[in-house]
Enzyme design. Sequence first.
Site, mmCIF file in Angstrom:
data_model
loop_
_atom_site.group_PDB
_atom_site.id
_atom_site.type_symbol
_atom_site.label_atom_id
_atom_site.label_comp_id
_atom_site.label_asym_id
_atom_site.label_seq_id
_atom_site.Cartn_x
_atom_site.Cartn_y
_atom_site.Cartn_z
ATOM 1 N N LYS A 3 2.492 10.229 8.329
ATOM 2 C CA LYS A 3 2.115 9.478 9.463
ATOM 3 C C LYS A 3 1.841 10.318 10.926
ATOM 4 O O LYS A 3 2.063 10.996 10.687
ATOM 5 C CB LYS A 3 1.752 8.128 9.524
ATOM 6 N N PHE A 27 1.089 -0.872 -0.111
ATOM 7 C CA PHE A 27 0.134 -0.226 -0.367
ATOM 8 C C PHE A 27 0.652 1.960 0.406
ATOM 9 O O PHE A 27 1.524 1.827 0.617
ATOM 10 C CB PHE A 27 -0.848 -0.332 1.234
ATOM 11 N N ASP A 49 9.198 3.151 1.406
ATOM 12 C CA ASP A 49 8.085 4.028 1.937
ATOM 13 C C ASP A 49 8.466 3.427 3.341
ATOM 14 O O ASP A 49 7.404 2.004 3.581
ATOM 15 C CB ASP A 49 6.556 3.542 1.313
HETATM 16 C C1 LIG Z 1 -0.935 5.365 4.840
HETATM 17 C C2 LIG Z 1 -0.319 5.014 4.181
HETATM 18 C C3 LIG Z 1 0.289 5.429 2.833
HETATM 19 C C4 LIG Z 1 -0.580 6.796 2.365
HETATM 20 O O1 LIG Z 1 -0.637 8.080 2.984
HETATM 21 P P1 LIG Z 1 -1.506 9.323 3.116
HETATM 22 O O2 LIG Z 1 -1.618 10.178 4.554
HETATM 23 O O3 LIG Z 1 -3.087 8.366 3.492
HETATM 24 O O4 LIG Z 1 -2.433 9.422 1.448
HETATM 25 C C5 LIG Z 1 1.377 5.166 1.844
HETATM 26 N N1 LIG Z 1 2.283 4.680 2.077
HETATM 27 C C6 LIG Z 1 2.007 3.505 3.346
HETATM 28 C C7 LIG Z 1 2.550 2.939 3.451
HETATM 29 C C8 LIG Z 1 1.147 3.732 4.078
HETATM 30 O O5 LIG Z 1 0.836 2.895 5.176
#
Ligand SMILES: *Cc1c(COP(=O)(O)O)cnc(C)c1O
Length: 402
Positions: free
Chosen positions: A253, A139, A224
């Site tokens: 986050k 994700f 990420d």
């Molecule tokens: C939550 C998340 C995103 C997206 O972040 P948003 O602030 O909702 O755009 C991207 N990568 C990872 C690994 C995530 O957990």
Amino acid sequence: MDSNREYIEVARASSLANYRPAPFVLTQGEGVHVWDRDGQKYLDLSGGIAVLSVGHCHPKLVEAIASQAGRLMHVSNLFYNDRAIELAEQLTRRTGFAKVYFANSGTEAVEALLKLARRFQHESGHPNKTELVAAKRSFHGRTFGSLSVTGQDKYHVGMKPLLPGVSFVDYNDLHAMRSAISDNTAGVVLEPLQAEGGIIVPDDGYLKGVRDLCDAHGALLLFDEVQTGYGRTGRFLAREWSGVRPDACSLAKGIGGGFPLGAMAVTERVENGLPPSSHASTFGGNALACAAGLAVLSIFDEEQLVKRAERLGGVLREMLTSLVDLPAVVGIRGMGLLIGVALDPSVDALKTLAAIRAEHVLMTIAGGNVLRICPALTVTESELEEGVTVMRRVLTDPPKAG
Ligand SMILES: *Cc1c(COP(=O)(O)O)cnc(C)c1O
């Protein structure tokens, strides 16, 4: 409007139906607790989906935001602001990355990674290196670029065509990665442990193996760390567990403790990958968000939250091992305070979540059938114990699937 019920009626009439929120309306938070319109109190082990690194409304974060709001909020990127410089300097020092770019969210931080990969290759005289490799069950966000590297079909429904040139491989499978990477690969994007996909921790050596494959083909390795970074796994960045150094990583986050903020950190090798005017954000790096980011870091230091996440992660796992004996639970996985309790397919995960919620404990689901616990790093042992007690009660006689 007064009660939960009245507010929810208005929400149904006025808010887009793209979410399925729990049936109450939150008004207030403190530490790991939140309260709704009807005055009911909940233990929040969802941590705003791993965002509330320092808990709800930490007094030092509140004070930093309030005082910065009265001083300077936004000037655009045509001007330096002191808070952004201070935060970038802190991040480079704490992560070992050379340079930082600020965005406002996780998906934007990932977009920056993808654009960096393409443009870096272009700048380096490799215009054919445009392809991306990503993992199934990953994700990375919801904008078209990050969605295009998100390896979950359900998020792609009705959104195609996506970015071309993306291939997906099984996570934790080096052979698959070896066949997917080629001399046309601009970059490989991976979570150091898959969070949304169901809390999937790769085997030792996997990330290192991917690093080597990237090096052999001149592809960038992009991590990420939007969910795994910022102390969540018991290290400032999850990559530290593997010792593998990506060329760039995304953060969001937990970085603003609840205030919208995202970042991309890059190594010296790629620091000129996005030359002037190749990428930008109006709000990115605004003084208010960066003041929040600075306050989060100073709270991290004062309360030793990264160490705390490691220690409490161990304590939580210990508590959760008692659940493994239940037929409803097939395994416990994760790192630090990003822990998943994988449910047996016979259990209805959404109804289980709702049953736990009915006992005023909030958590989330990852990967369809994994209860995810990712509370504020300020959570206490007794608060974790309280949550696990409720889980044990619900999972002893869980709602059945089908
Ligand atoms: C939550 C998340 C995103 C997206 O972040 P948003 O602030 O909702 O755009 C991207 N990568 C990872 C690994 C995530 O957990």
